[in-house]
Motif scaffolding. Structure first.
Motif, PDB file in Angstrom:
ATOM      1  N   LYS A 249       0.748  -1.143   0.008  1.00  0.00           N
ATOM      2  CA  LYS A 249       0.100   0.034   0.064  1.00  0.00           C
ATOM      3  C   LYS A 249       0.871   1.314  -0.017  1.00  0.00           C
ATOM      4  O   LYS A 249       0.357   2.346  -0.073  1.00  0.00           O
ATOM      5  CB  LYS A 249      -0.960  -0.004   1.266  1.00  0.00           C
ATOM      6  N   ASN A 250       2.182   1.087   0.159  1.00  0.00           N
ATOM      7  CA  ASN A 250       3.153   2.336   0.082  1.00  0.00           C
ATOM      8  C   ASN A 250       4.596   1.705  -0.344  1.00  0.00           C
ATOM      9  O   ASN A 250       5.245   1.414   0.421  1.00  0.00           O
ATOM     10  CB  ASN A 250       3.079   2.852   1.550  1.00  0.00           C
ATOM     11  N   SER A 251       4.410   1.465  -1.702  1.00  0.00           N
ATOM     12  CA  SER A 251       5.689   0.864  -2.289  1.00  0.00           C
ATOM     13  C   SER A 251       7.061   1.507  -2.260  1.00  0.00           C
ATOM     14  O   SER A 251       7.836   1.133  -2.486  1.00  0.00           O
ATOM     15  CB  SER A 251       5.401   0.585  -3.839  1.00  0.00           C
ATOM     16  N   THR A 252       6.877   2.601  -1.507  1.00  0.00           N
ATOM     17  CA  THR A 252       8.224   3.467  -1.417  1.00  0.00           C
ATOM     18  C   THR A 252       8.868   3.008  -0.168  1.00  0.00           C
ATOM     19  O   THR A 252      10.103   3.469   0.116  1.00  0.00           O
ATOM     20  CB  THR A 252       7.805   4.948  -1.321  1.00  0.00           C
ATOM     21  N   MET A 253       8.186   2.156   0.776  1.00  0.00           N
ATOM     22  CA  MET A 253       8.781   1.804   2.172  1.00  0.00           C
ATOM     23  C   MET A 253       8.958   0.507   2.310  1.00  0.00           C
ATOM     24  O   MET A 253       8.154  -0.409   1.491  1.00  0.00           O
ATOM     25  CB  MET A 253       7.974   2.421   3.259  1.00  0.00           C
ATOM     26  N   THR A 254      10.051  -0.192   2.937  1.00  0.00           N
ATOM     27  CA  THR A 254      10.204  -1.561   3.138  1.00  0.00           C
ATOM     28  C   THR A 254       9.708  -1.775   4.385  1.00  0.00           C
ATOM     29  O   THR A 254       9.979  -1.373   5.448  1.00  0.00           O
ATOM     30  CB  THR A 254      11.707  -1.674   2.866  1.00  0.00           C
ATOM     31  N   ILE A 255       9.067  -2.846   4.456  1.00  0.00           N
ATOM     32  CA  ILE A 255       8.522  -3.728   5.454  1.00  0.00           C
ATOM     33  C   ILE A 255       8.858  -5.096   5.840  1.00  0.00           C
ATOM     34  O   ILE A 255       9.405  -5.836   4.707  1.00  0.00           O
ATOM     35  CB  ILE A 255       6.909  -3.564   5.662  1.00  0.00           C
ATOM     36  N   GLY A 256       8.478  -5.958   6.882  1.00  0.00           N
ATOM     37  CA  GLY A 256       8.764  -7.394   6.904  1.00  0.00           C
ATOM     38  C   GLY A 256       7.618  -8.024   6.629  1.00  0.00           C
ATOM     39  O   GLY A 256       6.546  -7.715   6.671  1.00  0.00           O
ATOM     40  N   PHE A 257       7.700  -9.347   5.971  1.00  0.00           N
ATOM     41  CA  PHE A 257       6.812 -10.139   5.333  1.00  0.00           C
ATOM     42  C   PHE A 257       6.862 -11.510   6.012  1.00  0.00           C
ATOM     43  O   PHE A 257       8.200 -12.054   5.984  1.00  0.00           O
ATOM     44  CB  PHE A 257       6.777 -10.363   3.962  1.00  0.00           C
ATOM     45  N   ALA A 258       6.067 -11.927   6.858  1.00  0.00           N
ATOM     46  CA  ALA A 258       6.193 -13.316   7.387  1.00  0.00           C
ATOM     47  C   ALA A 258       5.150 -14.238   6.400  1.00  0.00           C
ATOM     48  O   ALA A 258       3.820 -13.687   6.414  1.00  0.00           O
ATOM     49  CB  ALA A 258       5.636 -13.397   8.792  1.00  0.00           C
ATOM     50  N   ASN A 259       5.637 -15.259   5.923  1.00  0.00           N
ATOM     51  CA  ASN A 259       4.902 -16.211   4.865  1.00  0.00           C
ATOM     52  C   ASN A 259       4.906 -17.584   5.365  1.00  0.00           C
ATOM     53  O   ASN A 259       6.072 -18.158   6.235  1.00  0.00           O
ATOM     54  CB  ASN A 259       5.657 -16.133   3.531  1.00  0.00           C
TER      55      ASN A 259
END
Length: 677
Positions: A164-174
């Motif tokens: 939703k905010n492709s300029t920022m990096t977040i963590g993804f748990a999959n």
């Protein structure tokens, strides 16, 4: 390779072309008419017409599970990389340079005597820690500690751009934690699936015996491992469901994450990864993590000990002594994929080098194989395809002006990356020596994981690449709206500056168009020009788009890959849309080029015929039965035969080129013909 939306949409899973020589004073055709199989017929079996004779004369090598154009070009890339590594290993470079690190890493992997002598000593401390597990807190601590070392146990965790905010990096748990590549291998009840699961369970036991577990106890522990994994599999989403971006992104606060997993603290997990100050992350599949948490709390500790013991051994096995390598290959290679022989050691160690320091090796590879002028020539062709796609979008007869405007805005922001990164990664914090292959792998794992985690909470670096330059592949990333073409694919037979336009546009042109079309496939179309998940369609256009893609699903559902196993049209939809759009865009670009530089018949073939033949040559490929089943069950790419035939059969231009008639296999009826982009 299995590609999800968080990762780039790649061109291929694993598949390859031998084009002949031509006179130096004429455009290079590289097509030998004698190798076209007239018995198959262009209008009946176009894949066979182009590839049957080549495949018959070049069967699958013993150390391969498939063989074709991509495989052969990969082998060429591997030979070039092997030369680099051999030189680095022989000529010790100055300490701290990438040459020293690559050379020492490779040398440690090639030191069979030292590896054999070590046995499984490199993982004995890990096994002792597993023996010491006593409660759920110990399990959670082990998972987060090993994650910090770059060893994902129980689930996958990575960084990526916020949907939703492709300029920022977040963590993804999959979801993750399975020893087999897909949930269905645990849950299907047919005889073949049961046999394969039993073989896997035996493999688990065999590896445990190799680390000192008594045979009877190893069998019990293997049963516990399979039982735990089956429960995780039951809570996992299918491959088709995972293609939905809504199943890949679920933003939660730390507190909300902990509510889903009360026995697994996400605040502690992030802290262990060196990531602090984050208010949230993507817990992509909540049901999986709720089940995982319940198992942490309720499953017997002895079962968890067996689970972690096996996964630690299985992860390390390719780098351990021969007994471990052979057992791992016996299942994952022979039983699971039908591979007759293991790859030679140099290829396996080269694979590990690419996994751990691929970009460092890529810097040396590019210097040796990809001159700057090649990058410019490829850029020019990308520009041609980009223009052709714009024209196609503008002329679509089924899309409203409102949606076209949004599509063209997305088209205008495409970012091509050609050959190699403009800025190379810094490896100064990684320490590698010639003593200890497993130690080097672990050092690199930890270094790479820390580098990845260090990006969470920061702006996305648009200069980064998701593939190394020596990779024979290409990809589209919807979150950056970028199309990327590594150096290794920008060479014959895909791209040859001396070849005639028809061959280049049919081969690399269709590849370029394929990646561009990914921006408008069933997944890519859910992201806007800025890379954010956003619905930019009118309701009527979206309905029409879905009606058209449903016809493509049906087309590929009808293809039988082997026995009674059909291609999964929903799983492969994105790649099939990209193939169809890509070849149409490339065909238009060829005609634009021919207006500037007309070309005549060469080797008795018109430019249009050479274009389609070059396209089908790209998808030359044959598989071992086991590998083909694995591909169909788990991979979003269709088998090569159907990629060569599926898209052209929807093009009236193909029928006109080869004078096909209604009713021919390669001529779809007006009712079933698919036109999208």
């Amino acid at each position: 390779m299995i590609i999800r939306l968080l990762k780039p949409f790649a061109l291929t899973a694993a598949i390859t072309l031998a084009l002949g020589a031509a006179a130096a004073d004429a455009p290079r055709s590289s097509i030998d008419p004698a190798k076209l199989d007239s018995k198959a017929g262009a209008c009946t079996d176009f894949f066979g017409y182009v590839n049957n004779i080549s495949m018959k004369n070049d069967p699958i090598p013993a150390d391969q599970t498939s063989w074709g154009t991509f495989n052969k070009l990969r082998e060429r890339s591997l030979v070039a990389q092997h030369d680099i590594l051999d030189a680095m290993a022989l000529n010790k470079a100055a300490a701290g340079t990438i040459q020293q690190k690559i050379g020492d890493f490779y040398a440690s992997g090639m030191d069979e005597a030292a590896i054999e002598k070590a046995g499984y000593t490199p993982i004995k401390d890990d096994l002792k820690r597993v023996d010491g597990l006593r409660n759920p807190d110990d399990i959670a601590e082990l998972v987060r500690d090993y994650a910090a070392q770059g060893d994902a146990l129980l689930f996958d965790f990575e960084r990526g751009a916020d949907f939703k905010n492709s300029t920022m990096t977040i963590g993804f748990a999959n979801q993750g934690g399975l020893g087999l590549p897909d949930r269905d291998y645990y849950l299907k009840t047919d005889a073949e699936s049961k046999k394969l699961l039993a073989a896997y369970q035996a493999h688990v036991a065999n590896l445990l015996v190799l680390v000192g577990v008594k045979k009877d106890d190893a069998s019990k522990q293997a049963q516990a491992v399979v039982d735990l994994e089956t429960k995780l599999a039951s809570a996992s989403l299918t491959q088709v469901a995972l293609r939905d971006p809504n199943n890949q992104y679920h933003l939660v606060s730390m507190a909300e994450g902990d509510k889903t997993t009360p026995h697994f603290s996400w605040l502690k997990y992030f802290a262990a990864q060196g990531v602090n100050g984050q208010t949230g992350f993507s817990l992509a599949q909540p049901e999986f993590f709720a089940t995982m948490d319940k198992l942490i709390a309720e499953a017997p500790i002895a079962h968890w000990q067996a689970y972690f013991r096996f996964h630690i051994v299985a992860s390390a096995a390719p780098a351990l002594s021969k007994a471990f390598v052979d057992e791992r290959f016996a299942f994952t290679g022979k039983t699971f994929q039908g591979q007759k022989e293991n790859k030679p050691r140099w290829k396996r160690v080269l694979g590990a080098t690419n996994s751990e320091m691929g970009m460092a090796l890529g810097e040396l590879y590019v210097a040796k194989t990809f001159p700057p002028e090649a990058k410019q020539r490829a850029q020019d062709m990308v520009n041609d395809l980009h223009d052709a796609l714009k024209t196609r979008i503008e002329n679509l007869d089924w899309m409203s002006a409102q949606t076209k405007k949004q599509a063209l805005e997305k088209w205008a922001t495409f970012m091509p990356k050609i050959g190699y990164p403009d800025q190379w990664r810094d490896w100064s914090g990684l320490s590698i020596s010639r003593d200890g292959y497993v130690a080097n792998i672990r050092a690199a794992d930890k270094f790479n994981h820390a580098w990845e985690m260090g990006k969470i909470g920061k702006p996305v670096d648009r200069r980064e690449w998701g593939m190394t330059p020596q990779t024979v592949n290409a990809y589209y990333n919807p979150l950056l709206n970028e199309i990327v073409f590594p150096a290794a694919i920008l060479q014959p037979p895909f791209f040859d500056a001396k070849a005639d336009d028809a061959l280049n546009y049919g081969a690399i042109g269709a590849v370029i168009g394929h990646e561009m079309t990914h921006g408008f496939d069933d997944e890519g179309s859910q992201f806007d020009a800025k890379g954010n998940q956003h619905d930019w369609w009118t309701a009527a256009d979206k309905k029409d788009f879905e009606s058209r893609t449903a016809k493509l699903v049906k087309q590929f559902d009808d293809y039988i890959a082997i026995g009674d196993l059909h291609v999964n049209g929903k799983l492969t939809l994105g790649e099939n849309i990209a193939d169809l759009g890509g070849i149409n865009v490339a065909f238009d670009a060829l005609h634009a080029a021919l207006k500037k530089h007309p070309q005549a018949v060469i080797d008795g073939l018109t430019p249009e015929q050479r274009f389609f033949i070059a396209f089908a040559h790209v998808w030359e490929g044959q598989y071992r039965d086991e590998a083909l089943k694995l591909l169909v069950n788990t991979n979003p790419h269709s088998p090569s035969r159907f990629r060569a035939m599926g898209a052209p059969s929807n093009m009236p231009a193909f029928a006109q080129t080869f004078q096909c008639k209604p009713g021919d296999v390669m001529v779809r009826s007006a009712e079933t013909q698919v036109k999208i982009w």
